[in-house]
Motif scaffolding. Structure first.
Motif, PDB file in Angstrom:
ATOM      1  N   GLU A 199      50.417  28.770  43.671  1.00 11.08           N
ATOM      2  CA  GLU A 199      49.761  30.428  44.251  1.00 11.08           C
ATOM      3  C   GLU A 199      50.260  31.433  43.346  1.00 11.08           C
ATOM      4  O   GLU A 199      50.274  32.528  42.839  1.00 11.08           O
ATOM      5  CB  GLU A 199      50.078  30.286  44.891  1.00 11.08           C
ATOM      6  N   ARG A 213      51.524  37.476  48.631  1.00 14.38           N
ATOM      7  CA  ARG A 213      49.841  37.193  48.416  1.00 14.38           C
ATOM      8  C   ARG A 213      49.172  38.344  49.485  1.00 14.38           C
ATOM      9  O   ARG A 213      47.631  38.607  49.741  1.00 14.38           O
ATOM     10  CB  ARG A 213      50.108  36.385  49.384  1.00 14.38           C
ATOM     11  N   GLN A 264      49.246  34.289  40.686  1.00 15.62           N
ATOM     12  CA  GLN A 264      48.569  35.585  40.492  1.00 15.62           C
ATOM     13  C   GLN A 264      50.057  35.829  39.817  1.00 15.62           C
ATOM     14  O   GLN A 264      49.407  37.786  38.907  1.00 15.62           O
ATOM     15  CB  GLN A 264      49.421  36.146  42.306  1.00 15.62           C
TER      16      GLN A 264
END
Length: 398
Positions: A360, A328, A364
């Protein structure tokens, strides 16, 4: 506001930044907060007040810097966890995180600068669920006698556990990695940390491998009858590959179970690749000739050898979980993942991304071109009976 009965040492040479950090920690309810302007002062404080739960640590300063301080306290049990708070570039901080782990310290997180209370609070919550200073975590049970572990192998106490590999788009299970657990009659279920070092030192890794394979091939047969064709992946060490009898024993096992080599994958770490000798390469080729798949495990965690990647008959790359954990916030990790996916495609090798824990991360990785993953988002390791039930309920990760 949250309250955390934690002892925290702030190591920061800038007086305003140090005051800000101390104020936030006190506002968040930390029990005791100490402050130091450099590493030497921090060591003196620890000598005076005793161990702390957390060191909130800057790196660059005029006196003894944060890196030297961490080297001094590594292994001393004076600091429970480390939070980095530095304006240095992401690549430098990433290297420091590796040093922290090598020093035997727990890396709690990286809040960067300027300090954000929300990020700091999240890391305090994370640490709060761990044992406090002065209350060390329960010792991992250690079995010290070779006869006990041999008895465990004979009695079938070494159990195969299975963690799924899944399609990032659909959640469909592609295969499973076979892991070892010891169902100890007195201590319950033990993780590999409790027994693997002894198994290795006693030269019993082959016995464990073939016990796992017996259990896994039996389960694979049951799964086929339920219309689940799952590949079973086993971990191999370099020392095992050096054994001339490895491939013939695997072939005999497959024949006895009427199983196909195409339903098996053998995973070898990068360090094992670098040690591969003539006999090891011969065994890799023999396994491929039987139809088995070969995976490079924890790719990127060691010193990757692209020459070995091209020269040895591998079919799969397993990308180390550390890249996903920092995905991230670190563009470099995104670049490494994207490049590895492209490399795998160019070499005709599948890429399995390890350590996927959140939705998440899955999204990604999909955007980067990932197709197959492994991690707690899909499932934790489970017994054979649990896997049969789990698959029967048709759980998916998407």
């Amino acid at each position: 506001m949250s309250r955390f009965a934690l002892r925290v040492l702030v190591l920061e040479d800038h007086s305003f930044q140090r005051s800000l950090a101390v104020g936030m920690l006190r506002q968040l309810g930390c029990r005791e907060v100490f402050e130091a302007a450099d590493g030497a002062e921090a060591l003196a404080i620890l000598h005076e007040v005793g161990p702390v739960d957390i060191a909130l640590c800057d790196l660059r300063m005029e006196g003894m810097d944060g890196l030297e301080f961490l080297q001094r306290v590594g292994g001393s049990r004076q600091v429970g966890s480390v939070i980095l708070c530095s304006s240095l570039s992401a690549d430098v901080r990433r290297s420091v995180r590796q040093i922290i782990s090598l020093l035997g310290l727990e890396f709690l997180g990286d809040v960067g600068k300027p300090l954000c209370m929300e990020a700091l609070e999240a890391l305090l919550k994370k640490r709060w669920h761990a044992p406090a200073t002065g209350q060390p975590p329960p010792a991992v049970p250690q079995v010290v006698r070779e006869d006990e572990i041999r008895h465990a192998l004979v009695q079938g106490q070494m159990q195969a556990y299975y963690q799924p590999k899944f399609d990032l788009r659909t959640g469909q299970v592609r295969g499973v990695e076979v892991l070892a657990r010891w169902l100890h009659p007195l201590m319950g279920l033990l993780s590999p940390a409790a027994f693997m070092p002894l198994l290795e030192s006693c030269g019993l890794m082959d016995e464990l491998l073939f016990e796992q394979m017996e259990q896994a091939l039996d389960l694979q047969c049951q799964l086929r009858h339920q219309s689940h064709a799952l590949n079973m992946a086993f971990n191999l060490q370099a020392a095992q590959l050096a054994n001339d009898e490895l491939a013939p024993r695997i072939k005999a096992l497959l024949t006895r179970h009427a199983a196909s080599g195409a339903g098996l994958t053998f995973e070898l770490t990068e360090s094992g690749l670098l040690q591969a000798a003539h006999t090891s390469i011969k065994n890799l080729v023999r396994l491929r000739m039987m139809g088995c798949c070969l995976a490079i495990d924890d790719f990127g965690a060691g010193f990757s050898s692209l020459q070995r990647l091209c020269a040895l008959p591998f079919t799969e790359i397993k990308l180390d979980a550390e890249f996903v954990r920092t995905l991230r916030h670190e563009p470099r990790c995104q670049a490494v993942i994207g490049s590895t996916l492209a490399l795998g495609q160019a070499l005709g090798m599948s890429v399995v991304i390890e350590g996927i824990e959140t939705e998440e991360q899955r999204q990604q990785l999909l955007r980067l071109g990932g197709r197959t993953g492994q991690g707690y988002l899909c499932a934790r390791p489970m017994s054979g009976a649990q896997l049969l039930q789990w698959l029967g309920q048709q759980r998916i990760c998407a």
